[in-house]
Design a protein around this motif. Structure first.
Motif, mmCIF file in Angstrom:
data_model
loop_
_atom_site.group_PDB
_atom_site.id
_atom_site.type_symbol
_atom_site.label_atom_id
_atom_site.label_comp_id
_atom_site.label_asym_id
_atom_site.label_seq_id
_atom_site.Cartn_x
_atom_site.Cartn_y
_atom_site.Cartn_z
ATOM 1 N N LEU A 117 0.827 -1.213 0.000
ATOM 2 C CA LEU A 117 0.000 0.000 0.000
ATOM 3 C C LEU A 117 0.862 1.264 0.000
ATOM 4 C CD1 LEU A 117 -2.818 1.293 0.212
ATOM 5 C CD2 LEU A 117 -2.615 1.138 2.708
ATOM 6 N N LEU A 118 1.875 1.303 0.850
ATOM 7 C CA LEU A 118 2.743 2.473 0.927
ATOM 8 C C LEU A 118 3.555 2.646 -0.353
ATOM 9 C CD1 LEU A 118 4.027 2.149 4.621
ATOM 10 C CD2 LEU A 118 2.425 3.839 3.726
ATOM 11 N N PHE A 119 4.008 1.534 -0.937
ATOM 12 C CA PHE A 119 4.807 1.601 -2.145
ATOM 13 C C PHE A 119 3.994 2.159 -3.317
ATOM 14 C CE2 PHE A 119 6.729 -0.414 -5.944
ATOM 15 C CZ PHE A 119 7.988 0.159 -5.856
ATOM 16 N N VAL A 120 2.777 1.632 -3.461
ATOM 17 C CA VAL A 120 1.915 2.097 -4.545
ATOM 18 C C VAL A 120 1.515 3.549 -4.328
ATOM 19 C CG1 VAL A 120 -0.319 1.770 -5.679
ATOM 20 C CG2 VAL A 120 1.080 -0.215 -5.099
ATOM 21 N N SER A 121 1.220 3.927 -3.088
ATOM 22 C CA SER A 121 0.828 5.304 -2.791
ATOM 23 C C SER A 121 1.969 6.272 -3.086
ATOM 24 C CB SER A 121 0.410 5.430 -1.323
ATOM 25 O OG SER A 121 -0.710 4.613 -1.051
ATOM 26 N N ALA A 122 3.188 5.880 -2.733
ATOM 27 C CA ALA A 122 4.343 6.734 -3.016
ATOM 28 C C ALA A 122 4.523 6.917 -4.519
ATOM 29 C CB ALA A 122 5.601 6.126 -2.402
ATOM 30 N N PHE A 123 4.349 5.825 -5.264
ATOM 31 C CA PHE A 123 4.457 5.930 -6.719
ATOM 32 C C PHE A 123 3.401 6.873 -7.289
ATOM 33 C CE2 PHE A 123 2.774 4.526 -10.813
ATOM 34 C CZ PHE A 123 3.867 4.785 -11.612
ATOM 35 N N GLN A 124 2.194 6.787 -6.788
ATOM 36 C CA GLN A 124 1.117 7.645 -7.276
ATOM 37 C C GLN A 124 1.424 9.121 -7.025
ATOM 38 O OE1 GLN A 124 -2.203 5.910 -5.166
ATOM 39 N NE2 GLN A 124 -2.841 4.702 -6.945
ATOM 40 N N MET A 125 1.980 9.430 -5.842
ATOM 41 C CA MET A 125 2.307 10.824 -5.533
ATOM 42 C C MET A 125 3.436 11.329 -6.429
ATOM 43 S SD MET A 125 0.099 11.654 -3.380
ATOM 44 C CE MET A 125 0.720 13.274 -2.990
ATOM 45 N N ILE A 126 4.433 10.487 -6.665
ATOM 46 C CA ILE A 126 5.523 10.890 -7.560
ATOM 47 C C ILE A 126 4.989 11.115 -8.968
ATOM 48 C CG2 ILE A 126 7.676 10.117 -8.650
ATOM 49 C CD1 ILE A 126 8.272 8.586 -6.045
ATOM 50 N N ALA A 127 4.124 10.201 -9.424
ATOM 51 C CA ALA A 127 3.550 10.326 -10.766
ATOM 52 C C ALA A 127 2.746 11.617 -10.894
ATOM 53 C CB ALA A 127 2.666 9.123 -11.069
#
Length: 309
Positions: free
Chosen positions: A271-281
Protein backbone atom coordinates in the motif's frame (compact mmCIF):
# COMPACT_ATOMS: atom_id res chain seq x y z
CA UNK A 1 31.46 45.54 -42.52
CA UNK A 2 30.37 42.77 -40.12
CA UNK A 3 28.82 43.92 -36.87
CA UNK A 4 29.14 41.88 -33.67
CA UNK A 5 26.60 42.31 -30.89
CA UNK A 6 27.84 41.08 -27.50
CA UNK A 7 24.96 40.36 -25.11
CA UNK A 8 25.75 40.56 -21.40
CA UNK A 9 22.99 39.71 -18.87
CA UNK A 10 23.55 41.58 -15.60
CA UNK A 11 22.15 40.85 -12.15
CA UNK A 12 23.81 42.48 -9.12
CA UNK A 13 26.96 43.16 -11.15
CA UNK A 14 27.66 46.74 -10.03
CA UNK A 15 31.30 45.96 -9.17
CA UNK A 16 31.88 43.80 -12.26
CA UNK A 17 30.73 46.31 -14.89
CA UNK A 18 33.82 48.63 -15.00
CA UNK A 19 36.22 45.68 -15.32
CA UNK A 20 34.03 43.77 -17.77
CA UNK A 21 33.55 46.74 -20.11
CA UNK A 22 37.29 47.47 -20.18
CA UNK A 23 38.07 43.82 -20.94
CA UNK A 24 35.50 43.64 -23.73
CA UNK A 25 36.67 46.85 -25.38
CA UNK A 26 40.33 45.80 -25.12
CA UNK A 27 39.39 42.47 -26.70
CA UNK A 28 38.38 44.28 -29.92
CA UNK A 29 42.07 44.45 -30.88
CA UNK A 30 42.01 40.68 -31.51
CA UNK A 31 39.47 41.06 -34.33
CA UNK A 32 40.01 42.16 -37.94
CA UNK A 33 39.85 45.96 -38.29
CA UNK A 34 36.64 45.89 -40.37
CA UNK A 35 34.54 44.44 -37.53
CA UNK A 36 32.30 46.88 -35.62
CA UNK A 37 30.99 46.24 -32.12
CA UNK A 38 27.80 46.72 -30.14
CA UNK A 39 27.49 45.77 -26.48
CA UNK A 40 23.96 45.02 -25.28
CA UNK A 41 23.89 44.98 -21.48
CA UNK A 42 20.60 43.72 -20.04
CA UNK A 43 19.90 44.85 -16.47
CA UNK A 44 17.79 42.00 -15.12
CA UNK A 45 16.06 43.87 -12.30
CA UNK A 46 19.22 44.27 -10.23
CA UNK A 47 18.74 45.56 -6.70
CA UNK A 48 22.11 47.32 -6.57
CA UNK A 49 23.44 50.15 -8.75
CA UNK A 50 24.17 47.99 -11.79
CA UNK A 51 22.19 50.41 -13.95
CA UNK A 52 24.24 53.36 -12.72
CA UNK A 53 27.47 51.51 -13.42
CA UNK A 54 26.26 50.71 -16.93
CA UNK A 55 25.33 54.33 -17.60
CA UNK A 56 28.76 55.46 -16.43
CA UNK A 57 30.42 52.93 -18.75
CA UNK A 58 28.18 54.13 -21.57
CA UNK A 59 29.43 57.70 -21.08
CA UNK A 60 33.04 56.49 -21.26
CA UNK A 61 32.46 54.55 -24.49
CA UNK A 62 29.76 56.49 -26.36
CA UNK A 63 28.07 54.81 -29.30
CA UNK A 64 29.09 51.28 -28.33
CA UNK A 65 26.89 50.36 -25.38
CA UNK A 66 23.15 49.80 -25.41
CA UNK A 67 21.40 49.23 -22.08
CA UNK A 68 18.17 47.24 -21.92
CA UNK A 69 16.69 47.92 -18.49
CA UNK A 70 14.08 45.32 -17.49
CA UNK A 71 11.26 46.20 -15.11
CA UNK A 72 11.88 43.16 -12.92
CA UNK A 73 14.04 40.10 -12.50
CA UNK A 74 13.08 37.47 -15.08
CA UNK A 75 16.15 35.22 -14.97
CA UNK A 76 19.30 35.25 -17.03
CA UNK A 77 17.88 33.21 -19.93
CA UNK A 78 14.92 35.53 -20.46
CA UNK A 79 17.32 38.48 -20.12
CA UNK A 80 19.44 36.97 -22.89
CA UNK A 81 16.34 36.67 -25.10
CA UNK A 82 15.64 40.35 -24.43
CA UNK A 83 19.19 41.19 -25.47
CA UNK A 84 18.77 39.18 -28.66
CA UNK A 85 15.60 41.12 -29.48
CA UNK A 86 17.44 44.46 -29.23
CA UNK A 87 20.74 43.40 -30.80
CA UNK A 88 21.37 44.57 -34.37
CA UNK A 89 24.55 42.69 -35.27
CA UNK A 90 25.20 40.28 -38.13
CA UNK A 91 26.54 37.90 -35.52
CA UNK A 92 25.98 37.77 -31.76
CA UNK A 93 27.76 36.46 -28.69
CA UNK A 94 26.58 35.86 -25.13
CA UNK A 95 29.03 36.19 -22.25
CA UNK A 96 28.59 36.51 -18.51
CA UNK A 97 29.21 39.81 -16.72
CA UNK A 98 31.59 38.24 -14.18
CA UNK A 99 34.25 37.34 -16.81
CA UNK A 100 34.37 33.67 -15.85
CA UNK A 101 34.32 33.01 -19.59
CA UNK A 102 37.38 34.32 -21.52
CA UNK A 103 36.48 37.19 -23.93
CA UNK A 104 39.59 36.45 -26.00
CA UNK A 105 37.91 33.25 -27.21
CA UNK A 106 35.43 35.35 -29.21
CA UNK A 107 37.99 36.14 -31.91
CA UNK A 108 38.41 32.42 -32.58
CA UNK A 109 34.63 32.02 -32.58
CA UNK A 110 34.32 34.85 -35.09
CA UNK A 111 36.77 33.09 -37.41
CA UNK A 112 34.56 29.96 -37.39
CA UNK A 113 31.49 32.11 -38.08
CA UNK A 114 33.23 33.58 -41.11
CA UNK A 115 33.77 30.03 -42.36
CA UNK A 116 30.00 29.54 -42.45
CA UNK A 117 29.14 28.03 -39.07
CA UNK A 118 25.90 29.44 -37.65
CA UNK A 119 26.71 28.41 -34.08
CA UNK A 120 30.00 28.25 -32.18
CA UNK A 121 30.00 26.92 -28.62
CA UNK A 122 32.53 27.66 -25.92
CA UNK A 123 32.48 24.40 -24.01
CA UNK A 124 33.52 24.21 -20.34
CA UNK A 125 36.02 21.37 -20.52
CA UNK A 126 37.11 22.13 -16.98
CA UNK A 127 36.53 24.80 -14.35
CA UNK A 128 38.61 26.41 -11.65
CA UNK A 129 35.69 26.07 -9.24
CA UNK A 130 35.85 23.08 -6.93
CA UNK A 131 33.67 21.18 -4.50
CA UNK A 132 29.89 20.86 -4.59
CA UNK A 133 29.34 23.45 -7.35
CA UNK A 134 31.59 21.54 -9.73
CA UNK A 135 29.98 18.19 -8.89
CA UNK A 136 26.47 19.55 -9.33
CA UNK A 137 27.36 21.06 -12.71
CA UNK A 138 28.80 17.76 -13.94
CA UNK A 139 25.71 15.82 -12.82
CA UNK A 140 23.41 18.36 -14.47
CA UNK A 141 25.09 18.20 -17.87
CA UNK A 142 25.50 14.42 -17.71
CA UNK A 143 21.75 14.04 -17.15
CA UNK A 144 20.95 16.45 -19.98
CA UNK A 145 23.21 14.56 -22.40
CA UNK A 146 21.87 11.14 -21.43
CA UNK A 147 18.16 11.98 -21.10
CA UNK A 148 17.51 14.97 -23.38
CA UNK A 149 19.94 16.26 -26.04
CA UNK A 150 22.57 13.71 -26.97
CA UNK A 151 24.33 16.07 -29.38
CA UNK A 152 25.33 18.68 -26.78
CA UNK A 153 29.03 18.80 -25.84
CA UNK A 154 30.22 17.32 -22.56
CA UNK A 155 30.60 19.67 -19.63
CA UNK A 156 27.91 22.17 -20.54
CA UNK A 157 28.13 25.66 -21.94
CA UNK A 158 26.74 29.18 -21.64
CA UNK A 159 29.29 31.01 -23.78
CA UNK A 160 28.08 31.05 -27.39
CA UNK A 161 28.66 32.85 -30.67
CA UNK A 162 25.92 32.63 -33.28
CA UNK A 163 24.48 34.03 -36.47
CA UNK A 164 21.54 36.46 -36.57
CA UNK A 165 19.51 33.67 -38.22
CA UNK A 166 19.88 31.55 -35.07
CA UNK A 167 18.77 34.51 -32.97
CA UNK A 168 15.73 35.05 -35.20
CA UNK A 169 14.71 31.39 -34.92
CA UNK A 170 15.05 31.39 -31.12
CA UNK A 171 12.96 34.55 -30.86
CA UNK A 172 10.22 32.93 -32.97
CA UNK A 173 9.88 30.05 -30.52
CA UNK A 174 8.77 32.15 -27.51
CA UNK A 175 9.90 29.28 -25.26
CA UNK A 176 9.11 29.44 -21.56
CA UNK A 177 10.84 27.74 -18.64
CA UNK A 178 13.50 26.47 -21.01
CA UNK A 179 17.21 26.77 -21.70
CA UNK A 180 18.05 29.26 -24.46
CA UNK A 181 21.46 27.68 -25.15
CA UNK A 182 20.03 24.21 -25.59
CA UNK A 183 17.40 25.70 -27.89
CA UNK A 184 20.21 26.86 -30.19
CA UNK A 185 21.54 23.29 -30.41
CA UNK A 186 18.01 21.89 -30.80
CA UNK A 187 17.49 24.02 -33.92
CA UNK A 188 19.81 21.63 -35.72
CA UNK A 189 22.50 23.92 -37.13
CA UNK A 190 25.96 22.38 -37.35
CA UNK A 191 28.19 23.86 -34.66
CA UNK A 192 31.83 24.07 -33.69
CA UNK A 193 32.84 23.27 -30.13
CA UNK A 194 35.80 25.10 -28.56
CA UNK A 195 36.83 23.71 -25.13
CA UNK A 196 38.17 26.00 -22.43
CA UNK A 197 38.65 26.17 -18.66
CA UNK A 198 36.13 28.33 -16.90
CA UNK A 199 37.65 30.83 -14.49
CA UNK A 200 36.80 31.22 -10.85
CA UNK A 201 34.79 34.32 -10.04
CA UNK A 202 36.97 36.99 -8.42
CA UNK A 203 34.59 39.97 -8.12
CA UNK A 204 31.28 39.92 -6.30
CA UNK A 205 29.16 36.97 -5.23
CA UNK A 206 27.18 34.69 -7.52
CA UNK A 207 23.39 34.95 -7.27
CA UNK A 208 23.01 31.58 -8.99
CA UNK A 209 21.64 29.73 -5.97
CA UNK A 210 21.05 26.01 -5.46
CA UNK A 211 17.30 26.48 -5.96
CA UNK A 212 18.00 28.25 -9.29
CA UNK A 213 20.18 25.33 -10.40
CA UNK A 214 17.55 22.75 -9.43
CA UNK A 215 14.85 24.70 -11.29
CA UNK A 216 17.09 24.92 -14.35
CA UNK A 217 17.64 21.16 -14.28
CA UNK A 218 13.89 20.50 -14.06
CA UNK A 219 13.07 23.10 -16.73
CA UNK A 220 15.70 21.73 -19.11
CA UNK A 221 14.64 18.11 -18.67
CA UNK A 222 10.95 18.98 -19.10
CA UNK A 223 11.64 21.16 -22.15
CA UNK A 224 13.81 18.70 -24.06
CA UNK A 225 12.95 15.23 -22.77
CA UNK A 226 9.91 13.00 -22.29
CA UNK A 227 11.92 10.61 -20.13
CA UNK A 228 10.34 11.66 -16.79
CA UNK A 229 6.78 11.08 -17.95
CA UNK A 230 7.70 7.92 -19.86
CA UNK A 231 9.41 6.62 -16.74
CA UNK A 232 6.01 6.76 -15.00
CA UNK A 233 4.56 4.45 -17.64
CA UNK A 234 7.46 2.03 -17.30
CA UNK A 235 7.23 2.04 -13.50
CA UNK A 236 3.46 1.60 -13.68
CA UNK A 237 3.86 -1.39 -15.99
CA UNK A 238 6.49 -2.85 -13.70
CA UNK A 239 4.26 -2.43 -10.67
CA UNK A 240 1.40 -4.04 -12.59
CA UNK A 241 3.54 -7.11 -13.27
CA UNK A 242 4.60 -7.27 -9.61
CA UNK A 243 0.95 -6.93 -8.52
CA UNK A 244 -0.10 -9.73 -10.88
CA UNK A 245 2.61 -12.07 -9.58
CA UNK A 246 1.72 -11.25 -5.99
CA UNK A 247 -1.98 -11.80 -6.73
CA UNK A 248 -1.27 -15.22 -8.17
CA UNK A 249 0.85 -15.98 -5.11
CA UNK A 250 -1.98 -14.99 -2.74
CA UNK A 251 -4.49 -17.13 -4.66
CA UNK A 252 -2.13 -20.12 -4.60
CA UNK A 253 -1.47 -19.63 -0.89
CA UNK A 254 -5.21 -19.52 -0.22
CA UNK A 255 -5.72 -22.79 -2.09
CA UNK A 256 -2.84 -24.58 -0.38
CA UNK A 257 -3.41 -23.13 3.12
CA UNK A 258 -7.01 -21.92 3.48
CA UNK A 259 -6.50 -20.99 7.14
CA UNK A 260 -3.31 -19.00 6.55
CA UNK A 261 -3.85 -15.47 7.98
CA UNK A 262 -3.28 -12.50 5.67
CA UNK A 263 0.04 -10.71 6.17
CA UNK A 264 -0.48 -7.25 7.60
CA UNK A 265 3.14 -6.25 6.97
CA UNK A 266 3.01 -7.27 3.32
CA UNK A 267 -0.24 -5.41 2.81
CA UNK A 268 1.11 -2.20 4.33
CA UNK A 269 4.35 -2.37 2.34
CA UNK A 270 2.44 -2.78 -0.92
CA UNK A 271 0.00 0.00 0.00
CA UNK A 272 2.74 2.47 0.93
CA UNK A 273 4.81 1.60 -2.14
CA UNK A 274 1.92 2.10 -4.55
CA UNK A 275 0.83 5.30 -2.79
CA UNK A 276 4.34 6.73 -3.02
CA UNK A 277 4.46 5.93 -6.72
CA UNK A 278 1.12 7.65 -7.28
CA UNK A 279 2.31 10.82 -5.53
CA UNK A 280 5.52 10.89 -7.56
CA UNK A 281 3.55 10.33 -10.77
CA UNK A 282 1.17 13.16 -9.92
CA UNK A 283 4.12 15.43 -9.19
CA UNK A 284 5.81 14.74 -12.54
CA UNK A 285 2.54 15.15 -14.45
CA UNK A 286 1.91 18.37 -12.52
CA UNK A 287 5.28 19.75 -13.68
CA UNK A 288 4.26 19.26 -17.30
CA UNK A 289 0.73 20.60 -16.71
CA UNK A 290 1.82 23.87 -15.09
CA UNK A 291 4.33 24.48 -17.85
CA UNK A 292 1.56 24.00 -20.38
CA UNK A 293 -0.63 26.41 -18.43
CA UNK A 294 2.19 28.96 -18.27
CA UNK A 295 2.63 28.74 -22.04
CA UNK A 296 -1.12 29.03 -22.64
CA UNK A 297 -1.28 32.31 -20.71
CA UNK A 298 1.11 33.88 -23.23
CA UNK A 299 2.48 36.35 -20.71
CA UNK A 300 5.58 38.23 -21.92
CA UNK A 301 8.96 36.73 -21.08
CA UNK A 302 10.15 40.14 -19.93
CA UNK A 303 8.98 43.77 -19.63
CA UNK A 304 11.39 46.47 -20.75
CA UNK A 305 11.35 49.58 -18.58
CA UNK A 306 13.57 51.47 -20.99
CA UNK A 307 16.34 51.23 -23.57
CA UNK A 308 19.31 53.58 -23.22
CA UNK A 309 21.56 54.11 -26.19
Amino acid sequence: MPKLSVIVPCYFNEDNIPVTVRELVANEARFPPEVTFEYVFVNDGSGDDTLGALQKAQSLFPGRIRIVDLAGNVGSYNAIVAGMAYATGDCLAVITADLQDPPELMAQMYAHWQQGFKLVIGNRQDREETGFAQTLAKVFHWLMKKLALRNIPDGGFDFVFFDQQVAAEVLKLHERNSNVFYLMVWLGFAYVNIPYTRRKRTIGKSRWTLSNKIKLLIDSLMAFSFVPIRAISVMGLGLGVVALIYGLYVIALKIVSPNEPAGWTTLMVVLLFVSAFQMIALGVIGEYVWRGLDAARKRPLYVVRGVIG
